[in-house]
Design a protein around this motif. Structure first.
Motif, short mmCIF file in Angstrom:
data_model
loop_
_atom_site.label_atom_id
_atom_site.label_comp_id
_atom_site.label_asym_id
_atom_site.label_seq_id
_atom_site.Cartn_x
_atom_site.Cartn_y
_atom_site.Cartn_z
N ILE A 60 -4.72 109.85 51.98
CA ILE A 60 -3.74 108.56 51.75
C ILE A 60 -3.34 108.03 52.79
O ILE A 60 -3.02 107.56 53.35
CB ILE A 60 -2.61 109.42 50.72
CG1 ILE A 60 -3.08 109.14 49.08
CG2 ILE A 60 -1.36 107.78 50.60
CD1 ILE A 60 -2.21 109.97 48.06
N ALA A 61 -3.43 109.45 53.99
CA ALA A 61 -2.83 109.62 55.35
C ALA A 61 -3.71 108.32 55.99
O ALA A 61 -3.18 107.72 57.08
CB ALA A 61 -2.44 110.75 55.80
N LEU A 64 -2.59 104.90 54.84
CA LEU A 64 -1.78 104.27 55.47
C LEU A 64 -1.99 104.38 57.07
O LEU A 64 -0.92 102.64 57.65
CB LEU A 64 -0.56 105.58 55.03
CG LEU A 64 -0.19 105.65 54.12
CD1 LEU A 64 0.78 106.82 53.34
CD2 LEU A 64 1.00 104.34 53.27
N GLN A 67 -3.25 101.07 57.38
CA GLN A 67 -2.67 99.77 57.49
C GLN A 67 -1.71 99.31 58.46
O GLN A 67 -1.35 98.78 58.72
CB GLN A 67 -2.17 100.11 55.73
CG GLN A 67 -1.13 99.10 55.18
CD GLN A 67 -1.76 97.69 54.81
OE1 GLN A 67 -2.93 97.48 54.67
NE2 GLN A 67 -0.97 96.70 55.28
N PHE A 68 -1.38 100.69 59.01
CA PHE A 68 0.44 100.65 59.26
C PHE A 68 0.15 101.26 61.25
O PHE A 68 1.50 101.37 61.56
CB PHE A 68 1.61 101.65 58.73
CG PHE A 68 1.66 100.42 57.71
CD1 PHE A 68 2.36 99.43 56.84
CD2 PHE A 68 1.93 101.92 56.10
CE1 PHE A 68 2.84 99.25 55.79
CE2 PHE A 68 2.10 101.00 55.19
CZ PHE A 68 2.37 99.76 54.52
N CYS A 83 -10.65 104.94 60.52
CA CYS A 83 -9.89 105.25 59.47
C CYS A 83 -10.41 104.94 58.81
O CYS A 83 -10.88 105.58 57.60
CB CYS A 83 -8.22 104.44 59.33
SG CYS A 83 -7.66 105.30 60.44
#
Length: 191
Positions: A60-61, A64, A67-68, A83
């Motif tokens: 999940i990290a 994220l 994405q960000f 990633c």
């Protein structure tokens, strides 16, 4: 179909399953198996599931971060590639752990307190999709250990433990599971 129970089922409210849904039946039986094992003094060993949660959190990290991450696409291309590679690798790790360690396991345990046995149990179950035959297997958490016993199992029709209304006759099922745990322990003691 079962009609009455004569066991030591400590349940105040009847447990009910949808008899047309094999997943519902298996889930209810698996929960009850966990209760029986814990009542016999086996504490749950959550180390493997905690490790899976840690790897899942890392997945999940990474998602994220991808994405960000600040910056527009052409500039952050290398970060996105890393990633994507990490995301795929960590998911492969989760699948390998699930396939090699968990298999059909519903509960991993520590040995009971005060026991001479140094290994806990791995309790697993199967209920094929279009079958009424439930298989419960108890094996050692460490099969290479000298104190591990031979795996024991039973296969029975779920119709033995449920009424026509889908209520689990917990006493009957409880007795069958306790007997299987006792069989494993007696085989282990006889070594």
């Amino acid at each position: 179909m079962a009609t009455n129970g004569g066991g030591a089922a400590p349940s105040p409210a009847p447990k009910k399953a949808n008899l047309l849904d094999a997943y519902s039946i298996k889930h209810l039986l698996d929960e009850t198996v966990s209760e029986v094992a814990k009542s016999k003094g086996f504490a749950e060993d959550a180390r493997l599931s905690n490790r899976r949660l840690a790897v899942g959190s890392a997945v999940i990290a990474v998602a994220l971060l991808a994405q960000f991450y600040p910056g527009k696409f052409p500039e952050n291309r290398d970060v996105l590639l890393v990633c994507i590679a990490l995301y795929a690798a960590l998911n492969v790790v989760l699948q390998i752990v699930s396939y090699t360690k968990e298999k059909n396991a519903i509960l991993f345990t520590h040995p009971p307190a005060g026991s001479f046995n140094r290994t806990g149990l791995v309790i697993s179950s199967k209920l094929p999709r279009l079958s009424d035959m439930y298989t419960l297997t108890i094996a050692s958490a460490d099969p290479q250990s000298k104190s591990s016993g031979e795996p024991v199992h039973f296969t029975k029709s779920v119709t033995k433990w449920f009424t026509k209304d889908g209520v689990l006759v917990e006493g009957l099922f409880w007795k069958d599971v306790e007997k299987l745990i006792d069989d494993y322990n007696s085989d282990n003691r006889s070594k």
